[in-house]
Each structure stands twice: as C-alpha cells, then as structure tokens.
Design a protein around this motif. Structure first.
Motif, PDB file in Angstrom:
ATOM      1  N   LEU A 380       0.843  -1.183   0.468  1.00 57.01           N
ATOM      2  CA  LEU A 380      -0.099  -0.043   0.167  1.00 57.01           C
ATOM      3  C   LEU A 380       0.871   1.426   0.282  1.00 57.01           C
ATOM      4  O   LEU A 380       1.499   1.485   1.136  1.00 57.01           O
ATOM      5  N   LYS A 381       1.250   2.040  -0.927  1.00 55.53           N
ATOM      6  CA  LYS A 381       1.344   3.697  -1.410  1.00 55.53           C
ATOM      7  C   LYS A 381       0.367   4.165  -1.291  1.00 55.53           C
ATOM      8  O   LYS A 381      -0.859   4.512  -2.260  1.00 55.53           O
ATOM      9  N   THR A 382       0.795   5.910  -0.287  1.00 52.94           N
ATOM     10  CA  THR A 382      -0.488   6.241  -0.415  1.00 52.94           C
ATOM     11  C   THR A 382       0.438   8.230  -0.951  1.00 52.94           C
ATOM     12  O   THR A 382       1.983   7.576   0.255  1.00 52.94           O
ATOM     13  N   ALA A 386       8.663   9.796  -1.137  1.00 55.26           N
ATOM     14  CA  ALA A 386       9.247   8.633  -1.176  1.00 55.26           C
ATOM     15  C   ALA A 386       9.560   8.173   0.751  1.00 55.26           C
ATOM     16  O   ALA A 386      10.625   8.106   0.810  1.00 55.26           O
ATOM     17  N   GLU A 387       8.798   7.587   0.657  1.00 53.15           N
ATOM     18  CA  GLU A 387       8.025   7.247   2.014  1.00 53.15           C
ATOM     19  C   GLU A 387       8.214   5.554   2.012  1.00 53.15           C
ATOM     20  O   GLU A 387       7.165   5.295   0.658  1.00 53.15           O
ATOM     21  N   PRO A 388       7.928   4.681   2.806  1.00 56.04           N
ATOM     22  CA  PRO A 388       8.370   3.173   2.624  1.00 56.04           C
ATOM     23  C   PRO A 388       6.996   2.963   2.344  1.00 56.04           C
ATOM     24  O   PRO A 388       5.857   3.911   3.399  1.00 56.04           O
ATOM     25  N   GLY A 389       6.248   2.220   1.779  1.00 52.87           N
ATOM     26  CA  GLY A 389       5.102   1.699   1.776  1.00 52.87           C
ATOM     27  C   GLY A 389       4.766   0.503   2.988  1.00 52.87           C
ATOM     28  O   GLY A 389       5.445   0.834   3.663  1.00 52.87           O
ATOM     29  N   ILE A 390       3.325   0.357   2.987  1.00 54.44           N
ATOM     30  CA  ILE A 390       2.672  -0.380   4.051  1.00 54.44           C
ATOM     31  C   ILE A 390       2.704  -1.882   3.231  1.00 54.44           C
ATOM     32  O   ILE A 390       1.693  -2.629   2.232  1.00 54.44           O
ATOM     33  N   ALA A 391       3.590  -3.209   3.668  1.00 58.68           N
ATOM     34  CA  ALA A 391       3.307  -4.484   2.921  1.00 58.68           C
ATOM     35  C   ALA A 391       1.807  -5.455   4.033  1.00 58.68           C
ATOM     36  O   ALA A 391       2.318  -5.539   5.246  1.00 58.68           O
TER      37      ALA A 391
END
Length: 449
Positions: A380-382, A386-391
C-alpha cells in the motif's frame, strides 16, 4: 473512506494493480464487506466474471443481470436520478437535477456511438442528440420519466428532422439536413438493429434499488470476445451507478432522506479504456465525481500498460491509495514513473510474483493445489513522497471460507481434492490472507515480518 475522513489521504480513491490470480478481487470483496458493515451502500457496477455476485447475495443486496437473453438497460431512461425530480420541492434544484439527467443521457448515447464507430462523435451530433431528447420529453413528444423513449424513438425524431432540429444542425433545407445526419443515423441504426439492440433498445429490466445494502450488476453473460459490447455495458452501468448515488444526495439535500455515503467498484477498467482513446474522456468524467458524491471509488487492473495514454494514467495518479500486488520487474519500473518504489519494495513485490517449483508431481493421484507464494500479498502506497509503503497480507476468515464467496473456480472442484475452504480468488489457490505485515515468501508459502 476512513483514511480520507481523518485526513490521511486527500481523496477516497484506490487503484489496485496486480497480476491475475493473486487476490485483487478478494481484497475488494473484503473492502465491500467492511463498508456495508459500516452502513455504506456499495455498488459493484459491471461484474464481468462475476466476482462480487455471491458476496452481494450473502449481504442481502440486489443482483441485476445484463446480457443477451437476460436483462436490458435503456440509456434514455432517466434512471434513479431522474425518478426523484418530482419529489424535490425546490424549483431550482429540480431544474439542476433535470439538466444533469439530460447531460448524462447525451454522454452515454455519444459514448455508445463512439464505440460502434471506433471514432469520436462530432460536436454538432451531440447537440442534435440533446435537442432530440428535449423533443422526446416535451408535451408533443409524449414521453415521460415513467415512460421513457428508446433509441429507436431517438432515431425516428432525428430522421424526421423537424424545423427546430434543422436549426440545431445549421442546415437550410431537408436535403442538406439528411446528408449531414446520415452518419449519425447510421450509427444509431447499428445500435438498434444489431445485437446491441437487445440490451440497449429495450426498457430497463431492473432499476437499481438504493435501499439495498449493496448492488451487483452481473454482466458475465456477455461473451468475453465481444469487447466493444462489454465496454459499452460497463460504461453505461458506471453512469447508472453514479446517477443513483446523485439521486440519493438530491433527496438528502431536499431534506427528504438522511445523508448517506457510498462505495463504487469499477473493476476491469481496462476493458473500457482499451477500446480506444476516445473512451478515456468518458470514464474520466465519471471518476472525477466521487468526492462530490460522498463516495469512495476502487478501480482495478492487471497492469499499468492498460492505461496506455497520459490521460488514462491520470486514473492511477489520482488514486490516493495505490495498492500493488505481485507484479514483474518491468511492471515495477512502469509504476515508478508515477509513485516512488524503493529497491527493497521492488524485490519484495516481484518475489511475490515469482513461481516456485512444484513439490509434488501428482503421480500418486494427489490433486492438492499449491499456494502461489505471493497470494494475498500487497503493498500500500499513499502520496508521491519517497516514504516506505505498508506491506500486508489478507487472510480469509472462517466465515468467508465457509461461505465460499472467494471461490471463483467452482467448475474445477471436481478435478481437485481441495476442500471448499482452500480456494482463493481467480487462481483457485488455497486462501491464506489477513491484515498481516507481508515479508518475502519462504519455501513453505508462509509470509513473515
């Protein structure tokens, strides 16, 4: 929707992207279930496989069938939005809603003609369609919202070419008018006399019931190879769905109904966009309405290549929540043009898509299905930073397994020894999801932090 209301994202739009068979539809079904549980009405407009029919039936919702020999949908009907006009006490509100109904009818008819032709419709032709609709719904036309015209009636009005229509076409006599409208009349004739007429030149068989907790329009009866017809039905369904949402809000604005929120699922969006660039504008106009309509929107596709043009890429860019499932390295590079993907995230997502060698050759008669390692895994990318997404990984609940709402491969049940609870989304693989953090897949198929 909850993230939008809390200010985490600026619009309640999600785009889900993953290869076929890894659980996109299962994830959407979970979102639909949660929304209905929160009191929202969810519209699955244009279910092609079908992926959502079983769930909607389990939730006590409405299922509408469209296709040859099944249901029909009249693009000239006023729909749910037009049906509430007489209930509105404010004359200005009635006028605005009526204008929106007419604009929606013109847009859909123009879109259908573009699909038949394979090219864009001319501006003066859209003007003629609008003028003809006003003629049909006028006192002399004899049609009303309760008794709407059909496409064949629209063709008859344009063919007759009254003085007013000739003025709209800027033609001085009947001969020149007939010549200038010949292409438009041919296109309408193709819609009426061809196989499309069975669906579009009949009265709507089942109107949308917004009192249902969820609505599924099942279009799985339309042959897969009939690409243009399927695109036409999907586009018409989406327009009908957004119109129904607007109808509920019109009643709420007039104090005749409580305010409500909605969800709309636009699965298989690539089927419409892939027909031609001229369809992008039609879909674009629909998808820009969701925040105004207090409606969350989920779009879904297999690859970003389906969004071939820059304008079509806007659908993916506007999605504030981008959910990427198992895809290949080339696809990740294409996604990177729109959203930041780190090297670690690239390795993670592509590892989910990598097949593993079989552990059982089946020579002993066993037919147990193996679970693809990336089944149910998503990133999940919002936003664009350049922030890490949520896997995460989604796991089926016992109730979901027992209901078999995620088993879309029942026709293969007689060939396998798996139990009903072992089936997954498109692939028929065992179900192993829930909202867990998802790391790389181990040899056993489990995922860990």
């Amino acid at each position: 929707m909850s993230w939008f209301l809390r200010g985490f994202i600026t619009a309640p739009i999600a785009f889900i992207l993953a290869l076929n068979g890894f659980g996109k539809s299962s994830l959407i079904r979970r979102l639909v279930t949660g929304s209905v549980a929160m009191g929202e009405t969810v519209l699955c407009m244009g279910d092609t496989k079908p992926d959502y029919r079983d769930l909607v039936e389990k939730l006590g919702g409405q299922v509408i069938e469209l296709g040859y020999g099944y249901g029909s949908i009249n693009p000239l009907a006023v729909g749910a939005l037009g049906s509430v006009i007489d209930q509105l006490p404010d004359p200005d509100l009635r006028r605005r809603v009526a204008a929106r109904v007419e604009a929606g009818q013109v847009t859909i008819v123009a879109g259908l003609i573009e699909l038949v032709r394979g090219t864009r419709i001319a501006d003066y032709e859209e003007t003629l369609i609008a003028a003809s609709l006003r003629e049909l719904y006028s006192p002399t036309g004899g049609f009303t919202p309760d008794s709407p015209p059909l496409l064949s009636d629209l063709l008859a009005v344009i063919s007759n070419g009254a003085d007013q229509l000739r003025q709209f076409a800027e033609e001085d006599d009947n001969l020149s008018y007939r010549a200038s409208t010949k292409m438009l009349r041919r296109s309408l004739r193709a819609l009426i006399e061809g196989p499309w007429g069975e669906i579009f030149d009949r009265h709507t068989s089942t109107p949308i019931d917004l009192h249902s907790p969820a609505v599924c329009v099942d279009v799985s009866r339309i042959p897969e190879g009939d690409t243009k017809l399927l695109a036409a039905v999907l586009m018409t369904c989406w327009s009908e769905g957004f119109g129904a949402v607007a109808a509920a809000h019109a009643l709420a604005d007039a104090g005749l109904a409580p305010p409500r929120t909605f969800g709309v699922v636009m699965d298989e969006i690539w089927r419409v966009l892939g027909v031609g660039e001229y369809m992008v504008d039609r879909v674009d106009a629909l998808t820009r309405l969701n925040r105004v309509l207090a409606c969350w929107l989920v779009m879904c596709s297999h690859t970003i290549k389906d969004l071939a043009t820059m304008k079509a890429l806007g659908f993916f860019e506007r999605a504030r929540a981008k959910i990427v499932g198992p895809v290949g390295p080339d696809e990740i590079e294409r996604i990177r043009a729109t959203v930041s993907i780190t090297e670690t995230e690239k390795l993670l997502v592509t590892s989910w898509a990598a097949p593993r060698p079989p552990t059982d050759d089946g020579l002993d008669g066993s037919q147990i299905r193996e679970t693809p390692p990336g089944t149910g895994c998503f990133l999940l990318k919002t936003g664009e930073a350049a922030e890490p997404g949520i896997a995460f990984r989604m796991t089926f609940t016992p109730t979901e397994r027992d209901s078999q709402i995620h088993n879309t491969n029942r026709r293969f049940d007689h060939l396998t020894a798996t139990t009903p609870s072992d089936h997954d989304d498109d692939s028929g693989a065992p179900a192993m999801y829930n909202a867990h953090s998802a790391g790389s897949a181990s040899d056993s198929g489990e995922t860990r932090r």
